[in-house]
Scaffold this motif. Structure first.
Motif, PDB file in Angstrom:
ATOM      1  N   LEU A   1       0.769  -1.210   0.127  1.00 48.58           N
ATOM      2  CA  LEU A   1       0.115  -0.086  -0.133  1.00 48.58           C
ATOM      3  C   LEU A   1       0.961   1.097  -0.113  1.00 48.58           C
ATOM      4  N   PHE A   2       2.033   1.116  -0.015  1.00 53.47           N
ATOM      5  CA  PHE A   2       3.061   2.303  -0.283  1.00 53.47           C
ATOM      6  C   PHE A   2       3.100   2.525  -1.761  1.00 53.47           C
ATOM      7  N   PHE A   3       2.705   1.687  -2.427  1.00 53.38           N
ATOM      8  CA  PHE A   3       2.903   1.684  -3.954  1.00 53.38           C
ATOM      9  C   PHE A   3       1.473   1.783  -4.549  1.00 53.38           C
ATOM     10  N   ARG A   4       0.350   1.803  -3.855  1.00 48.74           N
ATOM     11  CA  ARG A   4      -0.824   1.888  -4.284  1.00 48.74           C
ATOM     12  C   ARG A   4      -1.906   2.311  -3.424  1.00 48.74           C
ATOM     13  N   GLU A   5      -3.021   2.539  -3.754  1.00 47.66           N
ATOM     14  CA  GLU A   5      -4.043   3.175  -2.987  1.00 47.66           C
ATOM     15  C   GLU A   5      -4.724   1.757  -2.350  1.00 47.66           C
ATOM     16  N   ARG A   6      -5.570   1.890  -1.465  1.00 50.06           N
ATOM     17  CA  ARG A   6      -6.025   0.783  -0.756  1.00 50.06           C
ATOM     18  C   ARG A   6      -7.426   0.375  -1.859  1.00 50.06           C
ATOM     19  N   CYS A   7      -7.449  -0.837  -1.498  1.00 53.61           N
ATOM     20  CA  CYS A   7      -8.698  -1.543  -2.377  1.00 53.61           C
ATOM     21  C   CYS A   7      -9.596  -2.218  -1.619  1.00 53.61           C
ATOM     22  N   MET A   8     -11.034  -2.446  -1.955  1.00 51.89           N
ATOM     23  CA  MET A   8     -11.772  -3.292  -1.128  1.00 51.89           C
ATOM     24  C   MET A   8     -11.132  -4.637  -0.956  1.00 51.89           C
ATOM     25  N   GLY A   9     -11.386  -4.931   0.456  1.00 49.14           N
ATOM     26  CA  GLY A   9     -10.633  -6.264   0.549  1.00 49.14           C
ATOM     27  C   GLY A   9      -9.444  -6.290   1.232  1.00 49.14           C
ATOM     28  N   ASP A  10      -8.872  -4.857   1.035  1.00 51.77           N
ATOM     29  CA  ASP A  10      -7.301  -4.981   1.611  1.00 51.77           C
ATOM     30  C   ASP A  10      -7.492  -5.148   3.136  1.00 51.77           C
ATOM     31  N   PRO A  11      -6.507  -5.790   4.027  1.00 53.46           N
ATOM     32  CA  PRO A  11      -6.665  -5.978   5.341  1.00 53.46           C
ATOM     33  C   PRO A  11      -6.281  -4.757   6.283  1.00 53.46           C
TER      34      PRO A  11
END
Length: 228
Positions: free
Chosen positions: A35-45
């Protein structure tokens, strides 16, 4: 900073109390940098890894190497803050281990994340806010090999795919106060800093502190204005 930290801490403790995977929640095998390299997505812990990566994104004016160092500090502190025990204390960066004053003087939790003990001590004694001092020029982490050399791919959870995480040698360098320099102007508010931390002046080029050298052996750190 305090309320988001407390909210995440409560969430993590709730997950652990509900028999969640403690090793994964606390990132005990290493910090997953996804998540340093992308945005949070649905289902990310919601784990120490994801918290540290999202927390440092608010400090996007810092260099990538400094951000990666901060992720290490944030994750190592949050593990111990969520579940204080011998195991999490052992993973706590030596720079973040509580001073005696921290145990005796009430203070905001954000102070505990200041990675330089001499600065925390000054803050506890009433010095001006450190956050106001954090700029791209006020502090340099002298890794000298670039951000790509700080990261490796590794399997952190058995049976899972490899993810980007911090190299052990980078983490080891983060934990040495001698690898940090502060701008000489901080002495105005923090007069004891030169006793523990090296200083740099206005003529210091940040690129010389954190160049993308790809591990070249000919790299040399810049001349410093003070050393104790």
């Amino acid at each position: 900073m305090g309320n988001p930290m407390l909210s995440f801490c409560q969430l993590a403790r709730s997950q652990i109390a509900a028999n969640g995977n403690v090793t994964n929640i606390l990132a005990l095998r290493g910090v997953d940098l996804t998540l340093f390299f992308r945005e949070r997505c649905m289902g990310d812990p919601h784990t120490v890894s994801t918290w540290a990566c999202e927390w440092i994104k608010a400090w996007d004016f810092l260099s990538p190497v400094t951000q990666l160092a901060a992720i290490h500090y944030g994750a190592s502190f949050m593990r111990w803050y969520i579940l204080p025990c011998a195991q999490t204390y052992a993973t706590l960066s030596p720079l973040l281990r509580p001073l005696k004053e921290q145990l005796n003087i009430p203070h905001p939790v954000s102070l505990d994340l200041v990675h330089l003990p001499v600065v925390r001590q000054a803050l506890l004694a009433g010095a001006k806010s450190w956050i106001d001092r954090v700029t791209p020029d006020s502090q340099h982490f002298n890794w000298g090999r670039g951000s790509r050399a700080a990261i490796m791919n590794a399997v952190l959870e058995p049976g899972s795919r490899p993810v980007k995480t911090l190299k052990p040698e980078f983490v080891a360098q983060c934990d040495l106060v001698s690898n940090w320099t502060l701008h000489e102007s901080v002495v105005d508010d923090y007069p004891d800093v030169p006793k523990e931390v090296r200083l740099h002046g206005d003529d210091a080029d940040p690129a010389r502190f954190e160049p993308e050298t790809d591990g070249r052996e000919d790299y040399r750190p810049p001349e410093l204005t003070a050393w104790s």
